[in-house]
Scaffold this active site. Structure first.
Site, PDB file in Angstrom:
ATOM      1  N   HIS A   1       0.476  -1.483   0.091  1.00  0.00           N
ATOM      2  CA  HIS A   1       0.117  -0.185  -0.518  1.00  0.00           C
ATOM      3  C   HIS A   1       0.709   1.359  -0.215  1.00  0.00           C
ATOM      4  O   HIS A   1       2.293   1.186   0.402  1.00  0.00           O
ATOM      5  CB  HIS A   1      -0.594   0.319   1.101  1.00  0.00           C
ATOM      6  CG  HIS A   1      -0.370   0.135   2.875  1.00  0.00           C
ATOM      7  ND1 HIS A   1       0.214  -1.131   3.269  1.00  0.00           N
ATOM      8  CD2 HIS A   1       0.064   0.973   3.161  1.00  0.00           C
ATOM      9  CE1 HIS A   1       0.700  -0.758   4.831  1.00  0.00           C
ATOM     10  NE2 HIS A   1       0.931   0.672   4.639  1.00  0.00           N
TER      11      HIS A   1
HETATM   12  P1  TYD Z   1      -2.344  -3.858   7.330  1.00  0.00           P
HETATM   13  O1  TYD Z   1      -2.946  -3.063   6.875  1.00  0.00           O
HETATM   14  O2  TYD Z   1      -2.685  -4.902   6.840  1.00  0.00           O
HETATM   15  O3  TYD Z   1      -0.699  -4.265   7.444  1.00  0.00           O
HETATM   16  P2  TYD Z   1       0.201  -4.129   6.584  1.00  0.00           P
HETATM   17  O4  TYD Z   1      -0.196  -3.438   5.210  1.00  0.00           O
HETATM   18  O5  TYD Z   1       1.350  -3.638   7.369  1.00  0.00           O
HETATM   19  O6  TYD Z   1       0.181  -5.500   6.148  1.00  0.00           O
HETATM   20  O7  TYD Z   1      -3.304  -4.249   8.715  1.00  0.00           O
HETATM   21  C1  TYD Z   1      -3.120  -5.897   9.703  1.00  0.00           C
HETATM   22  C2  TYD Z   1      -4.658  -5.305  10.091  1.00  0.00           C
HETATM   23  O8  TYD Z   1      -4.382  -4.748  11.222  1.00  0.00           O
HETATM   24  C3  TYD Z   1      -5.650  -4.642   9.454  1.00  0.00           C
HETATM   25  O9  TYD Z   1      -7.081  -5.504  10.275  1.00  0.00           O
HETATM   26  C4  TYD Z   1      -5.813  -3.400   9.808  1.00  0.00           C
HETATM   27  C5  TYD Z   1      -5.103  -3.791  11.101  1.00  0.00           C
HETATM   28  N1  TYD Z   1      -4.350  -2.253  11.700  1.00  0.00           N
HETATM   29  C6  TYD Z   1      -4.658  -1.471  12.593  1.00  0.00           C
HETATM   30  O10 TYD Z   1      -6.422  -1.630  13.369  1.00  0.00           O
HETATM   31  N2  TYD Z   1      -4.253  -0.253  12.890  1.00  0.00           N
HETATM   32  C7  TYD Z   1      -3.158   0.154  12.768  1.00  0.00           C
HETATM   33  O11 TYD Z   1      -3.186   0.610  13.012  1.00  0.00           O
HETATM   34  C8  TYD Z   1      -2.975  -0.784  11.536  1.00  0.00           C
HETATM   35  C9  TYD Z   1      -1.839  -0.272  11.245  1.00  0.00           C
HETATM   36  C10 TYD Z   1      -3.498  -1.753  11.161  1.00  0.00           C
END
Ligand code: TYD
Length: 132
Positions: A49
């Site tokens: 992302h």
């Molecule tokens: P995700 O965005 O998929 O992580 P990355 O893109 O870094 O691989 O996040 C994983 C899960 O955690 C998703 O369900 C969203 C949640 N999340 C939160 O609730 N708070 C946060 O600050 C972050 C970064 C993720």
């Protein structure tokens, strides 16, 4: 590319090492949120992302991992493998993280609370946005 290494000053003595992160000093924004990734599975690649406005500083406080960073024009690879290395990633940088060591704890300081609408999760949309 709107990415910068921050050399974080280590205060060390015979007892060990300490690094302090302070907004407006070694962290160039107001810190609204801190989160960390750990126990990342072998072979996992995550991220995929960019952010529309959010800035963040990433630190591998333990272990190591690699980042692929892409501003739509060039792609670079960076390895974080020491707690004194900070990586500042500004908005509209596509990132993928991989090669996490088993012990990796990847800490992120962000200038915003979690807000899904700030994410661009589709690479084609990212390329369109940065081309404008
Ligand atoms: P995700 O965005 O998929 O992580 P990355 O893109 O870094 O691989 O996040 C994983 C899960 O955690 C998703 O369900 C969203 C949640 N999340 C939160 O609730 N708070 C946060 O600050 C972050 C970064 C993720």
């Amino acid at each position: 590319m709107k990415v910068q290494f921050l050399q974080l000053q280590t205060h060390g003595d015979e007892r060990g090492s300490l690094i302090a992160l302070e907004e407006g000093k070694n962290i160039p924004f107001s810190v609204k949120r801190v989160y960390y990734m750990f126990d990342t599975g072998k072979g996992v690649r995550r991220g995929f992302h960019a952010h529309k406005t959010l800035k963040q500083v990433v630190v591998a406080v333990r272990g190591s991992c690699r980042f692929m960073l892409d501003d739509g024009q060039e792609k670079i690879e960076i390895r974080l493998d020491h707690p004194c290395q900070g990586l500042l990633i500004e908005s509209f940088i596509w990132r993928e993280m991989y090669d996490f060591s088993e012990d990796c704890v990847l800490m992120v300081l962000a200038d915003q609370l979690y807000e899904e609408s700030d994410y661009v999760r589709d690479y084609a949309s990212f390329l369109t946005a940065v081309a404008q």
